[in-house]
Design a protein around this motif. Structure first.
Motif, mmCIF file in Angstrom:
data_model
loop_
_atom_site.group_PDB
_atom_site.id
_atom_site.type_symbol
_atom_site.label_atom_id
_atom_site.label_comp_id
_atom_site.label_asym_id
_atom_site.label_seq_id
_atom_site.Cartn_x
_atom_site.Cartn_y
_atom_site.Cartn_z
ATOM 1 N N PRO B 287 0.808 -1.231 0.000
ATOM 2 C CA PRO B 287 0.000 0.000 0.000
ATOM 3 C C PRO B 287 0.845 1.288 0.000
ATOM 4 O O PRO B 287 0.335 2.352 -0.322
ATOM 5 C CB PRO B 287 -0.830 -0.121 1.278
ATOM 6 C CG PRO B 287 -0.973 -1.591 1.475
ATOM 7 C CD PRO B 287 0.335 -2.175 1.043
ATOM 8 N N ASP B 288 2.144 1.201 0.323
ATOM 9 C CA ASP B 288 2.988 2.397 0.215
ATOM 10 C C ASP B 288 3.747 2.419 -1.112
ATOM 11 O O ASP B 288 4.687 3.187 -1.295
ATOM 12 C CB ASP B 288 3.967 2.479 1.388
ATOM 13 C CG ASP B 288 5.108 1.479 1.274
ATOM 14 O OD1 ASP B 288 4.991 0.515 0.452
ATOM 15 O OD2 ASP B 288 6.113 1.640 1.978
ATOM 16 N N GLY B 328 6.420 11.047 -4.066
ATOM 17 C CA GLY B 328 7.369 12.149 -4.003
ATOM 18 C C GLY B 328 7.406 12.764 -2.613
ATOM 19 O O GLY B 328 8.470 13.006 -2.042
ATOM 20 N N ARG B 329 6.230 12.982 -2.054
ATOM 21 C CA ARG B 329 6.141 13.553 -0.711
ATOM 22 C C ARG B 329 6.765 12.624 0.316
ATOM 23 O O ARG B 329 7.532 13.042 1.194
ATOM 24 C CB ARG B 329 4.661 13.801 -0.392
ATOM 25 C CG ARG B 329 4.428 14.410 0.975
ATOM 26 C CD ARG B 329 2.966 14.813 1.170
ATOM 27 N NE ARG B 329 2.747 15.184 2.557
ATOM 28 C CZ ARG B 329 2.528 14.296 3.531
ATOM 29 N NH1 ARG B 329 2.465 13.006 3.250
ATOM 30 N NH2 ARG B 329 2.359 14.706 4.771
ATOM 31 N N LYS B 330 6.455 11.339 0.198
ATOM 32 C CA LYS B 330 6.972 10.335 1.127
ATOM 33 C C LYS B 330 8.509 10.297 1.077
ATOM 34 O O LYS B 330 9.182 10.289 2.113
ATOM 35 C CB LYS B 330 6.384 8.968 0.736
ATOM 36 C CG LYS B 330 6.818 7.791 1.588
ATOM 37 C CD LYS B 330 6.215 6.511 0.982
ATOM 38 C CE LYS B 330 6.890 5.273 1.555
ATOM 39 N NZ LYS B 330 6.438 5.008 2.933
ATOM 40 N N ALA B 342 1.686 6.497 6.249
ATOM 41 C CA ALA B 342 0.325 6.396 5.722
ATOM 42 C C ALA B 342 0.359 5.768 4.332
ATOM 43 O O ALA B 342 1.215 6.106 3.519
ATOM 44 C CB ALA B 342 -0.311 7.784 5.656
ATOM 45 N N PRO B 343 -0.547 4.840 4.074
ATOM 46 C CA PRO B 343 -0.583 4.227 2.739
ATOM 47 C C PRO B 343 -1.175 5.200 1.712
ATOM 48 O O PRO B 343 -1.782 6.206 2.079
ATOM 49 C CB PRO B 343 -1.508 3.031 2.932
ATOM 50 C CG PRO B 343 -2.438 3.461 4.023
ATOM 51 C CD PRO B 343 -1.623 4.348 4.943
#
Lengths: 417, 417
Positions: B287-288, B328-330, B342-343
């Motif tokens: 999910p990530d 990108g944010r992750k 968060a997935p």
């Protein structure tokens, strides 16, 4: 095929001349067929802007059917003409049936002149068609991409060397536009190449560039090109062109991109008609554009050499357009039973060349202009000459954008096949 | 190559997902390389408008360097990826050196799925690239030109028969746009063909078109297509495609133009990674978006099959874009020493398909819209989704022109080589 009036006029070529002639004949009591191997009229003076990613092909190409669609006595035939049978009064096409005429107008223009070295063409495309321009654009943009990646300094120098052959308006405009594109790209978008690595060479066989212009204007153009980093070499005829190498002035120049802009010669109309070609391969025509030795054949534009009355005229769009208008009117009057024996007279609208943003030259008789004002004049005139409001708007938007940001809308490398 | 932070993220693919991911990483303390075999991001949802001569390729293509040029920690590499060496942590390219990564993001999307019949591709191009779209445009426009000239009724029928395979949004949009183009051309610009001779066939293997949409919307689309003269054949799988002939439902259909729009499959990422492909050739990801079985490889968009958390998601631009933004944010947070576990969550913006002028369908959850309003919504949303103001303006001008006059700006047949 339309059967309005019976008398059948066939026009070969949908360039400036052929299209102007056809337009004048819309609604006249004659059947007109316009034959072209393309489906569109091409605004060739802006082709260098396709090659340098400012505009897209559609912005300067107008379907012939779109221009002529509502003129119901005119028929468009997309076919490649390969000869003329003057005995049978028929135009021979590559794939289709011969097209018969009562009156024939030939407006097939010119092709790149490789000075007897047609084998150079594969390495040094000219700039006569959208396909040519797209090919040049792709070669240019790919050269930057490859130079960015290579670690070999020689390969990199070769990739960043662009050679333009011919110092006429086409060569000057291309050299200026490539310099502007290159500096912008290297400053903003690339990481591994410095703008000073760019090496644009303009080769001219004669003693100076823009030989058709006043000496002062030519000098101005030279200074502006050199200020943009273009290496202008006069008295330097090309000796050989091979894959990735040009030989000129005794020097071998490795390069990934050579563009040919060293003049044109007429399409083989003289051969089709079986007449002796004039200078540049043109066909001798009388002052009313009638081909000498024929009753019912006219030749105009780059393919024609007017004998007397100020001719022969230079290979310019404005000459072809004015000749097309003149002949269209003459044939229209003739079909209506009226006759006008006045010869063609050329009204010179002036000549111009653009070196880059805020830099151009313009000359009309004794009136001369350079710099910012000439550039604005050039831009306004060229937008005005486009075929309709939509194209004018599209080109204006892209020019204003490029002017304000330096960006180019069409920096597009095709997907590799 | 930039050496800002040390940690090196390589993104393969500059489509909606890869570009969104890269954009989020601009200015982050990481070195980013975006690899693509093209130099541009392509707005694929409007490709059918290139194919039907409304827009030009540059209008929907944005150079990756233009988007990312000012983000100095991001490097664009134009190269074709041919494999991944997960042991050495390197991406293998066709011509250049391997590109090493610490973290790899794969966003290579999908290709046309010929259902095991790759030999059909040569006769039935899909619509995934500018080259494809230009090829379809040329085939369409040439068919009309040839039909106008031929005297053989069978040849003429073949030339005026256009077959579109697949009743999803691509097939529906193409069929509608070809019908509009054809009727306009035949009414205004051609002399020898009546609009009723146009024969557009949309083949769908399943029981209905637009199977992803609500039944009422699909019915509406069907009625509108039929009102435009499109022959929609459901439950009719293609059996064979040869040169100028399609066999479907036991019938042999002679045609000069077949276009493939019957679905996609993932690019061969599973093969590159040596993992078992999921449905449609996709790669299983957590999910990530982390590829299952790898620590440092992420896959997103059409190539990824999310396990759990609402996945797998459909092959839509909005899924890829949202996944790119998420990832990108992750990765940015992670590089800054912050973590967010968060997935990925998909926010459905709705789906839409356009049949033609004033006719479209839009659906978002239980909200449904058809007709003129859906069409305006479609147009406004698509202009808004374009990458910058210049492209929005250019596309708007051409759409408004087409809307008011029926004309198409890009009716361009390339010069024959």
């Amino acid at each position: 095929m339309p059967q309005v009036g019976g008398h059948r006029i066939v026009i070969v070529g949908g360039g400036f001349g052929g299209l102007a002639c056809a337009s004048k004949l819309g609604g006249a009591p004659v059947d007109v067929s316009l034959i072209d191997k393309r489906n569109h009229n091409l605004f060739q003076p802006l082709l260098y802007q396709i090659a340098t990613a400012i505009l897209s092909p559609a912005d300067i190409s107008e379907p012939l059917r779109r221009t002529l669609g509502k003129k119901r006595n005119i028929d468009v035939v997309m076919a490649e003409v390969v000869g003329i049978d003057a005995q049978r009064k028929a135009v021979l096409t590559r794939d289709g049936a011969p097209v018969e005429y009562d009156t024939l107008v030939i407006a097939t223009g010119s092709v790149d002149n490789y000075l007897g070295h047609d084998e150079w063409k594969q390495h040094a495309p000219g700039l006569k068609t959208n396909r040519d321009a797209r090919q040049v654009r792709e070669t240019l943009l790919l050269a930057f991409e490859r130079a960015e990646l290579t670690l070999d300094p020689e390969e990199r120098r070769k990739l960043l060397t662009f050679v333009i052959v011919g110092g006429g308006p086409t060569g000057v405009e291309l050299a200026g536009a490539i310099a502007e594109l290159g500096v912008f790209l290297l400053q903003r978008d690339f990481r591994n190449i410095a703008p000073k690595e760019l090496n644009i060479i303009l080769l001219e066989a004669g003693p100076g560039i823009l030989s058709g212009f006043d000496e002062k204007l030519a000098q101005y153009a030279l200074r502006r090109l050199e200020a943009r980093g273009v290496d202008v070499r006069v008295n330097t005829p090309v000796e050989a062109i091979a894959a990735e190498e040009v030989t000129a002035g005794g020097e071998k120049i490795p390069t990934a991109c050579v563009i040919w802009g060293a003049g044109v010669r007429a399409t083989p109309v003289a051969e089709w008609l079986g007449v002796e070609p004039q200078r540049g391969g043109r066909v001798a025509v009388a002052p009313d554009l009638g081909a000498i030795g024929f009753e019912d054949i006219y030749v105009l534009g780059d393919a024609a050499s007017v004998q007397g009355e100020g001719g022969p005229f230079p290979a310019l769009a404005q000459v072809a357009k004015q000749q097309g208008q003149y002949l269209g009117r003459k044939l229209r009057l003739s079909a209506e039973g009226r006759h006008d024996d006045a010869p063609f007279r050329f009204r010179n609208r002036g000549i111009t060349a653009v070196i880059g943003r805020n830099a151009a030259v313009f000359q009309s008789g004794r009136f001369k202009l350079t710099g910012r004002l000439a550039w604005w004049l050039w831009a306004i005139v060229h937008v005005y000459l486009l075929v309709n409001f939509e194209k004018r708007l599209l080109v204006s938007v892209q020019w204003i954008w490029t002017f304000l940001t330096g960006q180019r809308n069409a920096r597009l490398i095709d997907d590799r096949s």
